[in-house]
Scaffold this motif. Structure first.
Motif, PDB file in Angstrom:
ATOM      1  N   SER A 136       0.824  -1.206   0.000  1.00  0.00           N
ATOM      2  CA  SER A 136       0.000   0.000   0.000  1.00  0.00           C
ATOM      3  C   SER A 136       0.856   1.252   0.000  1.00  0.00           C
ATOM      4  O   SER A 136       0.568   2.234  -0.699  1.00  0.00           O
ATOM      5  N   LEU A 146      -5.402   3.347  -1.521  1.00  0.00           N
ATOM      6  CA  LEU A 146      -6.437   3.636  -0.549  1.00  0.00           C
ATOM      7  C   LEU A 146      -7.498   4.539  -1.154  1.00  0.00           C
ATOM      8  O   LEU A 146      -7.224   5.352  -2.034  1.00  0.00           O
ATOM      9  N   SER A 202      -3.209   1.795   6.769  1.00  0.00           N
ATOM     10  CA  SER A 202      -3.042   0.578   5.974  1.00  0.00           C
ATOM     11  C   SER A 202      -2.918  -0.651   6.865  1.00  0.00           C
ATOM     12  O   SER A 202      -3.436  -1.727   6.542  1.00  0.00           O
TER      13      SER A 202
END
Length: 374
Positions: free
Chosen positions: A211, A314, A343
């Motif tokens: 992420s 995200l 995350s």
């Protein structure tokens, strides 16, 4: 679905875990002045690590320290070139736009090439005196101090300028030391986790790493490309504050879809250009919107598919919410660690909560499937 019974021992463990997390967050906030240089250095080292590996592996520099210094010298050269070539014209253009703004809002006459409703709306909602005070040098410095108080205190804080220079030197040392043992730091932490939980923790941290790669490296590179494209587009149509506006929209692009905020200064600058040149406001605004459309098409059709791939990061709403919450709780450090922590929580939720529910659902459905086969 069977639910796990909450025993007294499990309840106490949960309370201790929450208390430990709260104490850790309070400790980080209390030590923010000491930890801020380290977190800034960690973020910079994380961003430039691919460049270090490029120098070391692609350009065949065997020594890691040489690759690090080549990277830092390259970045320093880019920074010096940026300030030398771009900052003086930006300051000059900003001064011209400032004079146009003050003149436009202080004079009662309205240009015939500006829509009257738009002109009246701006004049009714913007106080000329506030505008004059805002552009005074002292007020600009005060606004900068209020906008970034941790960084301002870090660089020119309550002690003296020497402390700020020393802090920058400490950040530089942190960057060098982190990059020297980057692989050991990135991979060696897993041995600190008990073997029983190591696979689970490593799996979660890999999710966080993926992420972060998508956001900090991928999205930052996309934002840089978008900012450069906007600068080029605004320069082609001779738009006021072309470089500053393009870079501003590029920074906004760090959070996907936030660049729509750039329409507000674009409309105001289109009005100022129409007043200054006597051109048609709608044609000027249409040219600026064409730049937005072309850059957006290049971003969605070429840059994002090649940089980010088909994987999305995200959700923009989650990004804004996490930055707001952690920033208000822990200041600048909170904004730096907001996305890794968010995350981490999302990965835990997906791996344990959703995965457990799916497993229970599969177990619940499996007997009925066997009955249908029989």
């Amino acid at each position: 679905m069977e639910r796990k019974k909450i025993t007294f021992d499990l309840f106490i463990r949960g309370i201790l875990l929450v208390a430990t997390l709260i104490i850790l967050l309070m400790l980080v906030k209390r030590l923010s002045d000491v930890l801020l240089p380290f977190f800034i250095a960690w973020l910079i080292a994380y961003m430039i690590y691919p460049m270090v590996t490029f120098f070391q592996c692609r350009l065949k520099l065997k020594s890691r320290i040489v690759a690090i210094f080549c990277t830092l010298l390259t970045l320093a050269g880019i920074g010096v070139a940026f300030f030398y070539l771009l900052i003086p014209p930006m300051i000059q253009e900003f001064g011209r736009v400032k004079d146009l703004l003050i003149e436009y809002f202080t004079t009662n006459s309205s240009a015939s090439n500006i829509p009257h409703r738009l002109s009246d709306f701006l004049r009714e909602n913007i106080d000329p005196q506030v505008l004059k005070d805002l552009f005074q040098q002292k007020n600009l410095l005060d606004a900068l101090k209020e906008a970034v108080p941790p960084l301002w205190s870090l660089l020119s804080g309550s002690l003296n300028v020497l402390y700020g220079v020393f802090t920058l030197f400490i950040i530089l040392l942190y960057i060098v030391f982190i990059l020297l043992d980057y692989e050991s730091i990135a991979g060696g932490w897993s041995y600190l986790v008990p073997k029983r939980y190591r696979s689970l923790v490593v799996g979660i941290m890999n999710d966080v790493k993926d992420s972060m790669n998508r956001y900090f490296r991928g999205q930052a590179f996309v934002a840089l490309c978008v900012g450069i494209l906007f600068c080029i587009g605004f320069l082609i149509i001779d738009f006021p504050l072309a470089i500053a506006l393009g870079l501003f929209i590029g920074v906004l692009n760090l959070v996907p879809y936030l660049q729509i905020i750039g329409f507000v200064p674009t409309i105001i600058l289109a009005i100022l250009k129409a007043v200054d040149t006597g051109g048609n406001f709608w044609l000027i605004l249409l040219a600026a919107l064409a730049v937005f459309a072309v850059v957006q098409a290049i971003e969605d059709g070429f840059i994002v598919p090649r940089v980010m791939g088909k994987i999305t990061g995200l959700n923009p709403a989650i990004i804004l919410l996490s930055l707001s919450i952690w920033g208000s709780l822990m200041g600048m450090i909170g904004m730096i660690i907001a996305l890794p922590l968010t995350s981490l929580m999302l990965s835990y939720y997906q791996r344990f909560i959703i995965h457990k529910e799916n497993m229970h659902q599969e177990k619940k459905d499996s007997p009925s499937a066997e009955e249908n086969l029989s």
